[in-house]
Design a protein around this motif. Structure first.
Motif, PDB file in Angstrom:
ATOM      1  N   LEU A  56     -31.465  74.708  77.574  1.00  0.00           N
ATOM      2  CA  LEU A  56     -30.366  74.084  77.957  1.00  0.00           C
ATOM      3  C   LEU A  56     -30.106  72.735  77.458  1.00  0.00           C
ATOM      4  O   LEU A  56     -29.001  72.383  76.933  1.00  0.00           O
ATOM      5  N   ALA A  57     -31.154  72.181  76.792  1.00  0.00           N
ATOM      6  CA  ALA A  57     -31.073  70.899  75.984  1.00  0.00           C
ATOM      7  C   ALA A  57     -30.616  71.327  74.764  1.00  0.00           C
ATOM      8  O   ALA A  57     -29.850  70.462  74.129  1.00  0.00           O
ATOM      9  N   ASP A  58     -31.013  72.472  74.121  1.00  0.00           N
ATOM     10  CA  ASP A  58     -30.340  72.904  72.949  1.00  0.00           C
ATOM     11  C   ASP A  58     -29.073  73.065  72.962  1.00  0.00           C
ATOM     12  O   ASP A  58     -28.145  72.766  71.986  1.00  0.00           O
ATOM     13  N   TRP A  59     -28.510  73.773  74.145  1.00  0.00           N
ATOM     14  CA  TRP A  59     -27.220  73.924  74.244  1.00  0.00           C
ATOM     15  C   TRP A  59     -26.106  72.696  74.448  1.00  0.00           C
ATOM     16  O   TRP A  59     -25.024  72.619  73.792  1.00  0.00           O
ATOM     17  N   PHE A  60     -26.535  71.737  75.418  1.00  0.00           N
ATOM     18  CA  PHE A  60     -25.708  70.896  76.106  1.00  0.00           C
ATOM     19  C   PHE A  60     -26.137  69.520  75.553  1.00  0.00           C
ATOM     20  O   PHE A  60     -25.619  68.537  75.658  1.00  0.00           O
ATOM     21  N   GLY A  61     -27.266  69.294  75.072  1.00  0.00           N
ATOM     22  CA  GLY A  61     -27.818  68.135  74.642  1.00  0.00           C
ATOM     23  C   GLY A  61     -28.873  67.498  75.458  1.00  0.00           C
ATOM     24  O   GLY A  61     -29.070  68.110  76.579  1.00  0.00           O
TER      25      GLY A  61
END
Length: 130
Positions: A56-61
Motif C-alpha cells: 500500500l505504501a508503494d501504491w499510495f505513498g
C-alpha cells in the motif's frame, strides 16, 4: 463472585471487573495457553501488516499509510483496553500489530529518505555505515 473481608468492615462482594484480568478471564492453570496466543497474535499481525502496508505504501505513498496506521492504531489501542474476553483481546492485538507494522515501515523509510537528503545537501559530513 468472590467474598472478601477487610479489616473493620463486613464482607463485601467483588464483581469480575474488580479482579485482575488473569482471574476474571480464568487465565490460570489449564487456560494459561491463552496468554501466549494473545502475545503471538501481535507478532502475526505485524507480519501481515508489513506485507500489506509495504504494498500500500508503494501504491499510495508513505505519508497516507502513516496517517491511516496511526489513526487505526489509536482506535485499536483504546479498544483493546476495553476488551471483555480473550478472543476479543487477541483479535484486537492482531490488528494493533498490523497497524504497528505500517507505522514502523513508514517511519523507517522516512528516516532513510531524510538522512539521504541531508547528506546530499552537504549539511552533515558523516560516514554512513550500512
Amino acid at each position: 463472585m468472590v467474598i472478601s473481608t477487610h479489616a473493620n468492615t463486613t464482607p463485601t462482594q467483588l464483581h469480575a471487573e474488580h479482579l485482575p484480568m488473569r482471574c476474571a478471564w480464568s487465565l490460570v492453570c489449564d487456560s494459561a495457553w491463552k496468554v501466549h496466543i494473545a502475545k503471538f497474535s501481535l507478532l502475526v499481525g505485524s507480519i501481515f501488516g508489513y506485507l500489506v502496508f509495504g504494498v500500500l505504501a508503494d501504491w499510495f505513498g508513505r505519508h497516507p499509510v502513516l496517517i491511516i496506521s496511526v489513526l487505526f492504531m489509536l482506535v485499536f489501542g483504546l479498544s483493546v483496553a476495553f476488551s471483555v474476553n480473550v478472543p476479543m483481546f487477541s483479535t484486537l492485538r492482531f490488528f494493533e500489530g498490523f497497524c504497528l507494522a505500517g507505522i514502523t515501515l513508514s517511519l523507517y523509510v522516512l528516516r532513510q529518505v531524510l538522512q539521504h537528503c541531508v547528506l546530499m545537501r552537504g549539511g552533515m559530513h558523516v560516514a554512513v555505515v550500512v
